[in-house]
Design an enzyme around this catalytic site. Structure first.
Site, PDB file in Angstrom:
ATOM      1  N   SER A 195       0.840  -1.200   0.000  1.00  0.00           N
ATOM      2  CA  SER A 195       0.000   0.000   0.000  1.00  0.00           C
ATOM      3  C   SER A 195       0.876   1.252   0.000  1.00  0.00           C
ATOM      4  CB  SER A 195      -0.961  -0.044   1.194  1.00  0.00           C
ATOM      5  OG  SER A 195      -1.911   0.987   1.137  1.00  0.00           O
ATOM      6  N   ASP A 209      -8.877  -4.634  -6.303  1.00  0.00           N
ATOM      7  CA  ASP A 209      -8.329  -3.723  -5.307  1.00  0.00           C
ATOM      8  C   ASP A 209      -8.485  -2.268  -5.761  1.00  0.00           C
ATOM      9  OD1 ASP A 209      -6.882  -2.382  -3.401  1.00  0.00           O
ATOM     10  OD2 ASP A 209      -5.060  -3.564  -3.636  1.00  0.00           O
TER      11      ASP A 209
END
Length: 676
Positions: free
Chosen positions: A447, A499
């Site tokens: 991330s 995602d």
């Protein structure tokens, strides 16, 4: 539709947002009225206790006020359910009904005071059950009055203009800003919006120190957010309805697509590259990227065993001979890193838990299994990390040897520069390679940590030509095209399913906003039906809604005209809305520079039906993909679940061990194939 205008200002809800709260209150009021009627019938003619006259007056007045409130709520629900999001004409009477409902709070307040007085002074000698019923009614009255006040605070819009709107409106819904007065009005409105968002950020982050760096971040983020929301007049429920419609539209398009017609866009790969070998390396590195999160992720991933392991090892970890920068008072972070990676104390060269805006934790360790000096950067885990994520404007990042414009996400770029200076200036890498000179450098993260690791690898590339970087679920709005192409030689990005984060960039958000605006303006269903059907579809599946439209061929000129006397959804024309009738990406003359995910992209998808039971086996497949496959945000319940580090690690382990896993959230997931 535009926010509802009552009491001389615009609020944060629309006239069709009163169906669900009105229905909830109506149900509660009807039960209350029935209970009061039973109580009054039971005591009629028997109000002989102390204060019986007051009790009689209270019950009669309560029955009357509740009856009037019930009638007003029925009217509000009935009218609020009419029309569509962009057709508020049938709901023109809502402001008047809101005024009536507001007036009915006055007798309710009076009767709540009267009931309180009777309970405190005149209830002695009365039936205990009666006293208890009156106390419940009084408490319910005060709870409703308090909840109403809290609700007003939540739907209050500080940017609601209390002044009357101009009598005439320019074509296309665009105000004439060429005059000095108009320009001054727009400038004032923009500065006010920035101040409002800055105040909201300060309130949200009240626990953080209000130093100069934080104030600068608040101002930068406020300008970005206010500019993003300044050109439309959609309320939160409009956006929710648009997302529900978009999800069903995307699923419908995917179901109708011929599987043989789906082309896989794979970037050029280095000679001799083996997909299975890359997956093995990625699965190994993901353990370190997950370990960087410390004990929170370790406990979350091992709920049954982690507390016992950490409680046994935390205090003992304090005696480690290596300093942990930033403080780890109980040693739980370091203990969880040891358990997650399988390394020994001596294998860690440097561990930093220091966390500020633009300064995120990381550690450097010796990975003897892969013969690598490994740098793992932590992802988002604190409010300071969120501020780093939200500092999304572009910043120049000149890299030697890159032809073309070099710029990157500001917050992540500064975080990468911070770690770069620590590694180079403090001699951390020199210390590591002095111990293992034959090892290679590997950088990883998930991330925010993936974006930082990618930019850090780009900065270190000239000093370490053989370095490799594995970025898991990196931000989509990270680096310019020139930097993204340059990073393909040494960065591998791993993306799971749909995602959201690898598809998240300001141009993609502008495109999503444009699509929401188009689909809600075209749908001829009332909002409450859209939301109900959307919730049912997300929870239980079924066939996607056809979303019948009454204005399918409308162009921007028609959409932007005042609709049935109401203002348009478009307040100010921007590059995001060059062609609302088209499904193409936003125009090239976008306000924000385009940013892309780093390196070569390894996309992992579920193989098989998109919806399955909680106990069914999940298999994955992986393939090389192109950054162009991530230029559109896909709406799906798993868009956030697929971003979780434990989900990425589980998928990688499933692929490398050829062992399917049971993944309960997949029962509500959408299809995991890309929209190419």
């Amino acid at each position: 539709m535009p926010g509802m205008v009552v009491f001389g200002r615009r609020w944060g809800i629309a006239s069709d947002d009163l169906v669900f709260p009105g229905a909830f209150e109506l149900f509660f009021r009807i039960l209350w009225w029935i209970g009061t009627l039973i109580l009054y019938t039971y005591h009629r003619g028997h109000f002989n206790c102390n204060g019986g006259a007051v009790l009689h007056s209270y019950l009669v007045g309560l029955l009357v006020s509740l009856g009037l409130i019930i009638l007003s709520l029925c009217a509000i629900i009935f009218v609020s359910a009419k029309g569509t999001i962009t057709n508020p004409g049938p709901r023109r009477s809502i402001p008047a009904l809101v005024y009536v409902r507001a007036l009915l709070y006055l007798p309710e307040l009076v009767w709540a005071c009267l009931g309180s007085m009777w309970v405190s002074d005149d209830s002695r000698g009365c039936d205990p059950a009666t006293v208890g019923a009156v106390i419940a009614a009084v408490v319910a009255s005060w709870i409703i009055l308090l909840a109403t006040g809290v609700g007003v605070v939540f739907v209050f819009d500080p940017l609601g203009d209390p002044r009357p709107q101009p009598a005439t409106m320019e074509p296309l819904g665009v105000r004439n800003m060429e005059s000095s007065g108009g320009a001054q009005f727009l400038s004032t409105a923009r500065s006010l919006a920035v101040k409002v968002w800055e105040s909201r950020l300060k309130l949200l982050c009240c626990c953080l120190p209000q130093d100069e760096s934080h104030r600068a971040a608040f101002s930068s983020i406020a300008q970005l957010v206010s500019s993003f929301f300044s050109d439309t007049d959609l309320v939160a429920s409009d956006i929710a309805a648009g997302l529900a419609l978009l999800h069903q539209e995307q699923d419908k398009m995917e179901q109708s697509r011929d599987p043989d017609a789906v082309a896989v866009h794979s970037p050029s790969s280095p000679l001799g590259e083996d997909l299975e070998a890359e997956l093995e390396k990625a699965a190994h590195c993901m353990q370190f990227a997950a370990a960087a999160y410390g004990w929170p992720l370790y406990v979350y991933s091992n709920l049954l065993t982690a507390p016992c392991r950490l409680s046994r090892d935390c205090c003992r970890s304090q005696s480690a001979e290596y300093d942990i920068v930033g403080g780890d008072h109980l040693g739980c972070h370091f203990a969880s890193m040891l358990h997650s990676t399988g390394l020994q104390y001596r294998d860690f060269i440097y561990v930093s838990l220091h966390n500020q805006i633009y300064e995120i934790p990381f550690f450097v360790a010796l990975d003897h299994k892969r013969e690598a000096v490994l740098v793992a950067v932590r992802g988002t885990l604190s409010l300071k990390d969120v501020l780093t994520d939200l500092s999304a404007e572009c910043e120049n990042l000149p890299i030697e040897g890159v032809s073309g414009p070099c710029y990157a996400h500001k917050g992540i770029s500064q975080a990468a520069c911070y770690i770069y200076k620590k590694l180079m200036n403090d001699g951390i890498l020199n210390q590591a390679f002095a111990i293992a000179p034959e090892y290679k450098l590997v950088i990883t993260g998930h991330s925010l940590g993936a974006g930082t690791a990618s930019l850090l690898a780009t900065l270190l590339r000239s000093s370490f030509p053989t370095l490799q970087c594995y970025a898991f679920s990196p931000p989509g709005g990270l680096m310019s095209k020139a930097l993204a192409d340059f990073s393909k030689d040494f960065v591998v990005s791993v993306v799971l399913g749909k995602d959201l984060v690898p598809r998240l960039s300001i141009p993609n958000m502008e495109d999503l906003k444009r699509r929401i605006l188009k689909i809600v303006s075209n749908c001829n269903k009332p909002k409450y039906r859209i939301l109900l059907q959307g919730c049912w579809y997300e929870l239980f599946g079924g066939d996607p809604d056809d979303c019948p439209t009454e204005m399918e061929n409308r162009r921007e000129e028609q959409l932007s005209q005042p609709l049935l006397g109401e203002e348009s959804l478009i307040i100010r024309r921007t590059s995001s809305y060059q062609s609302l009738a088209s499904d193409d990406s936003p125009a090239q003359a976008a306000t924000h520079l385009p940013l892309f995910p780093p390196g070569r992209i390894l996309h992992i998808m579920e193989d098989g039906p998109s919806r399955r039971s909680c106990f069914s086996q999940v298999r994955y497949r992986a393939e090389w993909s192109s950054e162009m496959a991530f230029q559109s945000i896909l709406i799906c319940p798993r868009m956030l679940v697929d971003h979780m580090p434990d989900a990425v690690l589980r998928a990688l382990r499933s692929l490398t061990r050829e062992r399917p896993f049971s993944l309960c959230p997949a029962s509500i997931s959408g299809s995991q194939h890309n929209v190419m």
